[in-house]
Scaffold this motif. Structure first.
Motif, short mmCIF file in Angstrom:
data_model
loop_
_atom_site.label_atom_id
_atom_site.label_comp_id
_atom_site.label_asym_id
_atom_site.label_seq_id
_atom_site.Cartn_x
_atom_site.Cartn_y
_atom_site.Cartn_z
N THR A 184 -3.84 -0.97 3.94
CA THR A 184 -2.49 -0.45 4.11
C THR A 184 -2.12 -0.46 5.58
OG1 THR A 184 -0.97 1.34 3.49
CG2 THR A 184 -3.09 1.99 4.42
N ASP A 185 -0.85 -0.29 5.85
CA ASP A 185 -0.36 -0.16 7.22
C ASP A 185 -0.46 1.32 7.59
OD1 ASP A 185 1.48 0.40 9.38
OD2 ASP A 185 2.36 -1.58 9.05
N VAL A 186 -1.38 1.65 8.47
CA VAL A 186 -1.65 3.05 8.80
C VAL A 186 -0.44 3.74 9.40
CG1 VAL A 186 -3.05 4.61 10.22
CG2 VAL A 186 -4.13 2.68 9.05
N ALA A 235 1.98 4.46 6.67
CA ALA A 235 1.47 5.53 5.80
C ALA A 235 1.61 6.89 6.45
CB ALA A 235 0.00 5.26 5.44
N ILE A 236 1.39 6.97 7.75
CA ILE A 236 1.56 8.24 8.48
C ILE A 236 3.02 8.67 8.46
CG2 ILE A 236 1.53 9.27 10.78
CD1 ILE A 236 -1.13 7.82 11.25
N ASP A 237 3.93 7.73 8.67
CA ASP A 237 5.35 8.06 8.62
C ASP A 237 5.76 8.59 7.25
OD1 ASP A 237 5.73 7.39 11.25
OD2 ASP A 237 6.88 5.57 10.87
N VAL A 238 5.25 7.96 6.19
CA VAL A 238 5.57 8.41 4.84
C VAL A 238 4.96 9.79 4.59
CG1 VAL A 238 5.19 7.95 2.38
CG2 VAL A 238 5.85 6.09 3.90
N ILE A 257 1.90 -1.10 0.93
CA ILE A 257 2.74 -0.29 1.81
C ILE A 257 3.40 0.84 1.01
CG2 ILE A 257 4.72 -0.32 3.36
CD1 ILE A 257 4.14 -3.33 3.77
N PRO A 258 3.23 2.10 1.40
CA PRO A 258 3.81 3.21 0.64
C PRO A 258 5.33 3.25 0.77
CG PRO A 258 2.78 4.01 2.65
CD PRO A 258 2.44 2.56 2.56
N CYS A 259 5.98 3.56 -0.34
CA CYS A 259 7.45 3.61 -0.40
C CYS A 259 7.88 4.79 -1.27
CB CYS A 259 8.03 2.33 -1.00
SG CYS A 259 7.47 0.80 -0.23
#
Length: 266
Positions: free
Chosen positions: A62-64, A67-70, A98-100
């Motif tokens: 994942t894009d760390v 993920a932190i922003d989410v 990528i979390p959405c």
């Protein structure tokens, strides 16, 4: 649509999952097995890696920074329904996810029915989502810095309120009245939404500012009281939704989704 489930999702000796996938591939020979295999690798990594091992390998899955922003956004807007089934995942290469966030009807101090929540200082950052838990354990300094960076700009009370004011003001008053007449049973239609959001931001912002200021102490408490059994919930935006209910270190993680399961569910 592809679905399968084990009858008792509360039995952590078993696995409960639900998969929906709409292929965007022009070539049907590509199939759908890659979806389960890729997501399964991600979930197994989360379950079986902690500390330095987690930090060394997580960027493969994942894009760390994303993920932190989410993570920060989810807890700031009090997205009580967005650490589990309302957290989607998107992939551009079939490898990194990528979390959405989506379906944000239980955010900014209201529940899914539009009712105002009685307390804006609950729902603290925690390990209800295993990725979020691992991030909090291993990237707390980065999370803390990013939180206050966002609070000084995009997530400042002034900016968030300005976005709501712009959105609400863009809709003619006649349309609000027409909707109220059409749906008279919608809760709290007489509420001043901007006043409610302003109150939410003041309380929630102060609460999380204090929480992230003391994140080291908060983290120690969460880790000390964390349950051995952890629910892992993942889903994918637009194309895939997966729900897993696992014990940490569960040996069945490598066989959560097999090609035969997917084919049979098609």
């Amino acid at each position: 649509k592809l679905e399968a489930e084990i009858p008792d999702p509360d039995d952590l000796a078993n696995v409960y999952w639900d998969l929906e996938f709409c292929s965007t591939e022009d070539d049907p020979a590509v199939g759908t097995a890659w979806v389960g295999e890729s997501m399964n690798r991600f979930i197994c990594f989360l379950i079986n890696n902690k500390g330095e091992d987690f930090k060394a390998g997580i960027s493969q899955y994942t894009d760390v920074d994303r993920a932190i922003d989410v993570f920060i956004y989810t807890y700031f807007c009090m997205g009580t329904d967005n650490t589990a089934k309302n957290l989607l995942w998107a992939t551009y290469d079939g490898v990194k996810w990528i979390p959405c966030p989506y379906d944000l009807d239980s955010t900014w101090g209201t529940d899914w029915q539009g009712k105002t929540r009685p307390d804006y200082t609950t729902f603290t950052p925690s390990g209800s989502n295993l990725l979020f838990r691992r991030l909090l354990e291993n990237y707390r300094d980065q999370i803390k810095l990013r939180y206050f960076e966002l609070r000084s700009g995009i997530l400042s009370d002034e900016n968030v309120l300005a976005q709501f004011e712009s959105f609400i003001g863009a809709i003619p008053e006649a349309l609000y009245k027409a909707e109220a007449a059409k749906w008279p049973l919608v809760p709290e239609q007489g509420r001043d939404d901007l006043a409610q959001i302003r109150d939410f931001l003041a309380q929630r912002g102060a609460f999380l500012d204090a929480w992230f200021s003391g994140v080291d102490e908060e983290l120690a408490e969460h880790v000390a009281t964390a349950e051995v059994e952890t629910r892992v919930w993942l889903g994918v935006a637009g194309v895939l939704r997966l729900t897993y209910h696992l014990s940490e270190g569960n040996s069945v993680c490598s066989t959560l989704i097999g090609t035969e399961d997917i084919v049979q569910g098609s």
